[in-house]
Write an enzyme that holds these catalytic residues in place. Structure first.
Site, PDB file in Angstrom:
ATOM      1  CG  ASP A 410      -7.311  -5.474  -3.603  1.00 13.40           C
ATOM      2  OD1 ASP A 410      -6.976  -4.522  -4.328  1.00 13.40           O
ATOM      3  OD2 ASP A 410      -7.382  -5.395  -2.362  1.00 13.40           O
ATOM      4  CD  GLU A 413      -2.152  -2.542  -7.361  1.00 20.31           C
ATOM      5  OE1 GLU A 413      -1.793  -3.186  -6.354  1.00 20.31           O
ATOM      6  OE2 GLU A 413      -3.330  -2.388  -7.670  1.00 20.31           O
ATOM      7  CG  ASP A 484      -7.738   1.240  -1.414  1.00 26.48           C
ATOM      8  OD1 ASP A 484      -8.679   0.549  -1.872  1.00 26.48           O
ATOM      9  OD2 ASP A 484      -6.763   0.744  -0.828  1.00 26.48           O
TER      10      ASP A 484
HETATM   11  C1  GLC Z   1      -7.152  -2.915  -0.686  1.00 25.68           C
HETATM   12  C2  GLC Z   1      -8.348  -2.777  -1.623  1.00 25.68           C
HETATM   13  C3  GLC Z   1      -9.611  -2.603  -0.818  1.00 25.68           C
HETATM   14  C4  GLC Z   1      -9.769  -3.785   0.129  1.00 25.68           C
HETATM   15  C5  GLC Z   1      -8.544  -3.906   1.037  1.00 25.68           C
HETATM   16  C6  GLC Z   1      -8.596  -5.148   1.896  1.00 25.68           C
HETATM   17  O1  GLC Z   1      -6.928  -1.740  -0.016  1.00 25.68           O
HETATM   18  O2  GLC Z   1      -8.162  -1.754  -2.534  1.00 25.68           O
HETATM   19  O3  GLC Z   1     -10.722  -2.504  -1.663  1.00 25.68           O
HETATM   20  O4  GLC Z   1     -10.911  -3.639   0.896  1.00 25.68           O
HETATM   21  O5  GLC Z   1      -7.375  -3.964   0.242  1.00 25.68           O
HETATM   22  O6  GLC Z   1      -8.668  -6.288   1.138  1.00 25.68           O
END
Ligand code: GLC
Length: 766
Positions: A410, A413, A484
């Site tokens: 995650d 980017e 998200d």
């Molecule tokens: C980001 C991710 C989400 C995750 C959060 C906490 O927003 O896209 O899926 O739950 O981070 O890690």
């Protein structure tokens, strides 16, 4: 204009004063159907190195070249390319039809406005601010008629992207993702799109990792364009006789997804965060208690010690390994999140090792660059370096040794909380330093590659990686989700074109957060969302901290029953989904397909945003509106069997369908043979030993009284775990029906490389 021909003539270059000083345009016949058009400046390497195309194909096409004062003509056996003096490139098919014509934008709306008007419109939010766009190169092509544009990865909006413009710059933007102009960039950069006109299809892959722009008749309805802000202009014109062939050709360059482990096709339950062992055990118990199949639970950032990657918080998760053993009794695997940001803290092993070996990105002065992510002050691994990727990959052992079965990447980017990373941050690579500006869009891709290779080496199993950011070609290493979204109906609707375009962009294994990540789900929304996504390759319910809980049992009995019903429906058809994964390894074709991919000449399906096909045999037309229980559905020509009622319906028309909350309209194409599992609690190997083949004849009156045309289906089976299939350890079965052969389906094992055959295969006629 001068041109130079190399021998054999699979390549030629053009020099022209329209190009920047020192640049030439090179045109290569990668095959007779795939033409690469790219600039080369100075002595820059010309070996075709690319983040997306790892094994540059040789030039197997060849040009027949003739040159006149005004133009150069180069013909392969399939295409003829004409480059004019002004460097406009027109491409014709074998029959001489113009397929793709070079153009100049001549009707740019903005060009008709004064500076003041433009600035006012931007301030009022009516126009996107494009003042920062400094194109280094831009290619403009004519819109010749009824073009539709598909692909571009995860972008917002509709299936057909005509009339919109987009940016490739991997972005973590927490606002609700809506169609343009607010959301021109999302998490992923997949600079590949397919152009379809009546009787004509081709794709363009712009292999450039800098910020790039795509305008599909948005600023000028008469043309489309793509432009880059750095690097070279480097694009592939990919011809194909239909959409499928274009995707095959594109994925022959950028690669295909290897087979996943079978369990990854099951249901995944996630939440930010299940924050203790006890909570996870209770969760697993609930799946059993409520009789809901489940194969994976995801651990979000709170399992870590202060969000330090490759650690665990021993007060909440003292023994991950025994937790995973405990869950495995119920067939549940653990997947854990890993972000790229490494906490800057002396004494923390990842920080110390990275610093000692110069593994982190630096400012121009050579000092390690800091920004903030979940752990606070953080530094960023330079995944551009193979050493760093190996180091990171090796660290996944910490997780696999602790019983973790898959890794969810995650924030890659990369996202950062103290403003964006400056363009000039340096990411050392192998023999070359990259600036952030150049590699921003491939950071997630390289992190996924590191994770995949680490997992593969540690486990010898097919790695399960999910990533938020990626680039073209990432499908070789990872599955993706759309980031998200929110628990709003608009986002349930968006999920369908988003996933379909992602699949058409070569990334077949994808999904969205079911129920929505941000804001609060309602019972109706969760029910409809679970129905709509029950065939999505990645089938994960995930939600954010502080939002209303949305596990299947979180609301009432009705919602629970609906979620159970559709999760079970999913498990039933997993053998079919797995067959589609196998097909994808051979062809690059996505698992979920827009109707236009199978019925290309049917004008009704060109921009069909609210239905999808699973392979070519199942059509799903979910309800995605609040309070709605009747919807219109377009069924393409042929006979469709309503899965809910068994009714046979003639297609080629719209029908009105009654779909109360517990009904998702699903149709099976008449004449389909489909492999299914009988009701199973999860995908543990012993549960997958029985197969039930369902045959849906075109006409069915009563048991024993049905008619259909001859048809067959090829079914793939292997151990669902490792890479032995690549050396022949798999079985292929042929299930066939012939109207001349009484007694139903014939079952034949045609390839017999895998010993763990089914204990039983039975057939039912539906
Ligand atoms: C980001 C991710 C989400 C995750 C959060 C906490 O927003 O896209 O899926 O739950 O981070 O890690």
């Amino acid at each position: 204009m001068k041109h130079r021909i190399k021998h054999p003539a699979s390549s030629f270059t053009i020099q022209n004063d329209k190009l920047p000083a020192g640049s030439v345009l090179q045109i290569d016949a990668i095959t007779d159907n795939i033409i690469r058009i790219h600039t080369i400046t100075g002595t820059q390497n010309t070996d075709g190195s690319s983040f997306a195309i790892e094994n540059p194909p040789g030039l197997s096409g060849s040009f027949d070249i003739s040159s006149h004062k005004q133009a150069i003509t180069a013909a392969t056996s399939c295409l003829t390319l004409k480059a004019s003096k002004s460097l406009q490139i027109d491409i014709y098919d074998k029959k001489g039809n113009l397929v793709c014509a070079g153009a100049r934008a001549n009707n740019n709306v903005a060009a008709q406005l004064s500076k003041e008007e433009i600035s006012q419109l931007i301030q009022e939010g009516h126009m996107a601010d494009t003042s920062d766009i400094q194109f280094k190169y831009k290619a403009t092509k004519k819109i010749m008629g009824d073009e539709s544009f598909y692909g571009l990865g995860d972008k917002t909006g509709f299936l057909d992207k005509k009339g919109y413009d987009y940016i490739m710059w991997n972005s973590d933007n927490p606002d609700p993702h809506v169609e343009n102009p607010a959301f021109r960039a999302l998490y992923k950069s997949v600079p590949f799109f397919i152009v379809r006109r009546q009787n004509c299809t081709y794709g363009i892959f712009l292999d450039n990792t800098y910020k790039s722009y795509f305008d599909f008749g948005c600023s000028d309805a008469g043309c489309y364009s793509f432009g880059v802000t750095g690097g070279e202009l480097d694009y592939y014109f990919i011809y194909g006789k239909n959409i499928k062939e274009v995707i095959k050709n594109y994925t022959s360059l950028t690669g295909r997804s290897p087979l996943p482990q079978l369990w990854t096709l099951g249901y995944h339950q996630s939440r930010w965060s299940y924050s203790s062992e006890d909570e996870v055990i209770k969760l697993a118990d609930n799946f059993k208690k409520y009789d809901i199949p489940c194969d994976a639970v995801h651990l979000d950032i709170d399992y870590m010690d202060q969000f330090k990657v490759f650690t665990n918080d021993s007060s909440r998760f003292p023994d991950l390994k025994s937790l995973s053993r405990r869950l495995s009794k119920d067939g549940i695997k653990l997947v854990s999140i890993i972000d790229p940001g490494v906490k800057a803290e002396d004494g923390y092993y990842m920080y110390d090792e990275g610093n000692k070996n110069n593994y982190f990105a630096t400012s121009e002065d050579g000092k390690v660059y800091h920004n903030a992510v979940w752990p606070g002050d953080s530094v960023f691994p330079a995944f551009t370096s193979s050493k760093v990727r190996k180091w990171w990959g090796d660290k996944t052992k910490f997780l696999t040794d602790n019983g973790i079965s898959g890794i969810w990447n995650d924030m890659n980017e990369p996202a950062s909380f103290n403003g964006p990373l400056p363009d000039n941050i340096i990411f050392p690579g192998d023999g070359k330093d990259y600036t952030h500006k150049e590699i921003h869009n491939v950071y997630g891709h390289l992190m996924a590659e590191a994770t995949y290779n680490g997992l593969k080496e540690n486990t010898q199993k097919r790695p399960f990686v999910i990533t938020r950011a990626c680039y073209s070609g990432s499908q070789k290493y990872t599955t993706v989700w759309m980031g998200d979204n929110q628990s709003i109906w608009t986002h349930l609707k968006l999920a369908i074109p988003q996933i379909l375009n992602c699949g058409m962009s070569g990334i077949p294994f994808c999904g969205v957060d079911i129920g929505g990540f941000g804001s609060n789900a309602t019972p109706e929304l969760l029910s409809r969302w679970t129905e709509a996504c029950c065939f999505f390759p990645l089938f994960r319910n995930h939600s954010a901290k502080m939002t209303r809980r949305q596990e299947p049992w979180a609301f009432d009995k009705r919602t629970l029953d609906i979620c159970r019903k559709y999760i079970k429906l999913r498990y039933k058809f997993i053998p079919y989904l797995y067959d589609l994964c196998y097909e994808e390894t051979l062809t690059g074709l996505p698992i979920l397909r827009p109707l236009v991919m199978e019925y290309e000449n049917d004008p009704e399906v060109i921009n069909c945003n609210d239905e999808y096909l699973v392979g070519n045999s199942i059509l799903v037309a979910p309800v995605t509106d609040q309070g709605v229980s009747v919807r219109s559905i377009y069924l393409p020509h042929g006979i469709w069997i309503d899965y809910n009622s068994g009714r046979r319906i003639k297609g080629g028309r719209y029908i009105l369908y009654n779909a109360p909350l517990d009904i998702c309209p699903v149709f099976i194409k008449g004449g389909s043979i489909l492999p299914t599992y009988p009701g199973i609690p999860n995908l543990d190997m012993p549960n997958t030993r029985k197969l039930v083949i369902e045959f849906y004849p075109l006409d069915y009156k009563a048991p024993g009284n049905y008619t259909s045309k001859a048809c067959y289906y090829m079914h793939y089976q292997d151990n669902g775990t490792d890479f032995n299939y690549q050396t022949g350890e798999y079985n292929l079965y042929k299930f066939s029906f012939s109207p001349d052969r009484p007694g139903g389906l014939e079952i034949k094992l045609t390839t017999n490389g895998y010993k763990g055959k089914y204990k039983s295969i039975s057939a039912v006629i539906k």
